[in-house]
Design a protein around this motif. Structure first.
Motif, PDB file in Angstrom:
ATOM      1  N   ARG A 204      38.671  38.700  35.498  1.00 32.47           N
ATOM      2  CA  ARG A 204      39.508  39.797  35.995  1.00 32.47           C
ATOM      3  C   ARG A 204      38.650  40.925  36.556  1.00 32.47           C
ATOM      4  O   ARG A 204      39.033  41.563  37.547  1.00 32.47           O
ATOM      5  CB  ARG A 204      40.404  40.324  34.868  1.00 32.47           C
TER       6      ARG A 204
ATOM      7  N   ALA B  49      37.561  39.782  39.964  1.00 30.68           N
ATOM      8  CA  ALA B  49      38.678  39.875  40.907  1.00 30.68           C
ATOM      9  C   ALA B  49      38.944  41.332  41.291  1.00 30.68           C
ATOM     10  O   ALA B  49      39.195  41.638  42.467  1.00 30.68           O
ATOM     11  CB  ALA B  49      39.922  39.252  40.300  1.00 30.68           C
TER      12      ALA B  49
ATOM     13  N   GLY C  25      37.439  36.977  45.143  1.00 33.13           N
ATOM     14  CA  GLY C  25      38.494  37.322  44.197  1.00 33.13           C
ATOM     15  C   GLY C  25      39.365  36.135  43.853  1.00 33.13           C
ATOM     16  O   GLY C  25      39.743  35.940  42.696  1.00 33.13           O
ATOM     17  N   ARG C  26      39.697  35.311  44.835  1.00 33.00           N
ATOM     18  CA  ARG C  26      40.508  34.116  44.587  1.00 33.00           C
ATOM     19  C   ARG C  26      39.753  33.096  43.739  1.00 33.00           C
ATOM     20  O   ARG C  26      40.359  32.317  42.990  1.00 33.00           O
ATOM     21  CB  ARG C  26      40.914  33.480  45.922  1.00 33.00           C
TER      22      ARG C  26
END
Length: 402
Positions: free
Chosen positions: A126, A129, A265-266
């Motif tokens: 997280r 991301a 991020g993905r």
């Protein structure tokens, strides 16, 4: 847990650097004529800013570890506003350089501490991301800033650019005070004493794993930043474009940067971070080689080929940056501000040297600029490979180990 508005605000705080540097680029020629400064002297407007930014960056993070994130941000941003007003009122190059140094010394309060806030709020995939989301928003600034600077210059004198930066600072101070939560509670803070502050910086700065990761990222990014630092020469002289044409270089470069950050991020939690960083650096290295090849072809028109390599390089670097930033902060969970500061210091000192001492001497031709960029990316890639071998032999637990 942070809300999307908090992520957007942290991204906006990270825009202080590119807005302070890139918005001024279209005005370099006009400023040089009015202040009686040549091209080499005008490059110091950028390098002085970066030197002051880098020197003070060592202290923004540790101060936020001691007194909290918000006070450091708000006081620093208000000082940045005053420095911007001083730049707008400058009547000579020495006066302008003095206020640019003050701008640099205060701009990092928002930009550097924002990285520590991200790691305060998130962990693991997280955090990666969230850092990628911030970079995607932040990446708009280098593309937008010279365009805004060109528009301002089309309607008014160059001091208006610094009045714009002062207004931007006031808006960020108000939003930080009213919208940003304090993420570093009193019970987690370190003593506000010179001894512990310097000891924390030394603890971070002498850690071999941290240094390998930080310098690998700094050198690789330097290959891209060399083009940014040389943008006034690259766009106006080497590409023979006008003061409103900086978008031709910045838009494709930053567009690729946004795409690279989006993919990172993905990929958070799906692809191992070390593998992702290796892939991004390989793309940046390929882009550097391609760039040199294109510039070496006789008779090839400057556009679009002169911007293809830098844009592709930005794509690769954007994949690497979030991974390495999180990895550096994770090495020091109780000194995230100090880790953010030391990492920023290393990058900024290198960028300041590039802007003031390297860019003026490698921008005589597009080929020489491309070769210098490739050398920097190659050094970053080589240092990353060294880190991977060292981490593999040590059997580490850090998140970018093979």
């Amino acid at each position: 847990m942070a809300v999307p508005g908090t992520i957007a605000l942290l991204a906006a705080l990270s825009m202080f650097g590119p807005f302070s540097i890139d918005t001024v680029f279209p005005a370099f020629a006009v400023m040089g004529r009015e202040l009686g400064a040549d091209t080499l002297a005008m490059q110091q407007v950028t390098s002085v800013y970066l030197l002051a930014f880098g020197a003070m960056s060592l202290f923004h993070g540790p101060l936020s570890d001691a007194v909290g994130r918000k006070p450091v941000m708000i006081v620093g941003i208000l000082a940045y506003v005053l420095a911007s007003i001083g730049c707008a009122l400058s009547t000579s190059l020495p006066m302008l350089l003095a206020f640019r140094a003050l701008q640099g010394a205060t701009a990092g309060a928002g930009q550097i501490v924002a990285r520590a806030v991200v790691r305060d709020l998130y962990s693991g995939p997280r955090a990666q991301a969230a850092m990628s989301q911030i970079i995607m928003i932040f990446a708009v600034a280098p593309a937008l800033a010279p365009i805004v600077g060109g528009w301002i210059l089309a309607f008014g004198p160059w001091p208006w650019i610094f009045w714009f930066l002062a207004a931007f600072g006031l808006a960020m101070a108000a939003l930080t005070a009213s919208r940003l939560p304090e993420t570093h509670p009193p019970q987690a803070r370190t003593p506000l004493r010179v001894g512990p502050l310097l000891a924390g910086l030394w603890e971070v700065g002498r850690q071999p794993t941290f240094l390998r990761i930080a310098m690998a990222g700094s050198l690789a990014f330097a290959g891209q930043f060399l083009y940014i630092a040389a943008a006034p020469i690259f766009v106006l002289d080497l590409l023979d474009l006008g003061e409103q044409d900086f978008w031709i270089f910045f838009v494709p470069t930053i567009g690729c940067m946004v795409l690279g950050a989006h993919l990172t991020g993905r990929a958070a939690g799906k692809i191992e971070p070390g593998r992702l960083a290796s892939f991004g650096l390989a793309i940046a290295l390929f882009a550097g080689v391609l760039n040199v090849t294109l510039q070496a072809i006789p008779g090839l028109p400057p556009l679009p080929w002169a911007v293809v390599g830098p844009a592709l390089m930005a794509f690769g670097i954007a994949m690497v940056f979030p991974v390495l930033q999180v990895a550096m902060l994770d090495l020091f969970p109780h000194r995230r501000g100090a880790a953010s500061s030391v990492g920023a210091f290393l990058t900024l000192m290198l960028n300041a040297a590039l802007s003031g001492a390297v860019a003026p001497f490698v921008t005589d031709t597009r080929l020489h600029l491309a070769i210098a960029s490739l050398v920097l990316v190659l050094l970053g890639w080589g240092l990353w490979r060294w880190h991977q071998r060292a981490a593999g032999l040590a059997g580490p637990a850090d998140p970018v180990a093979p």
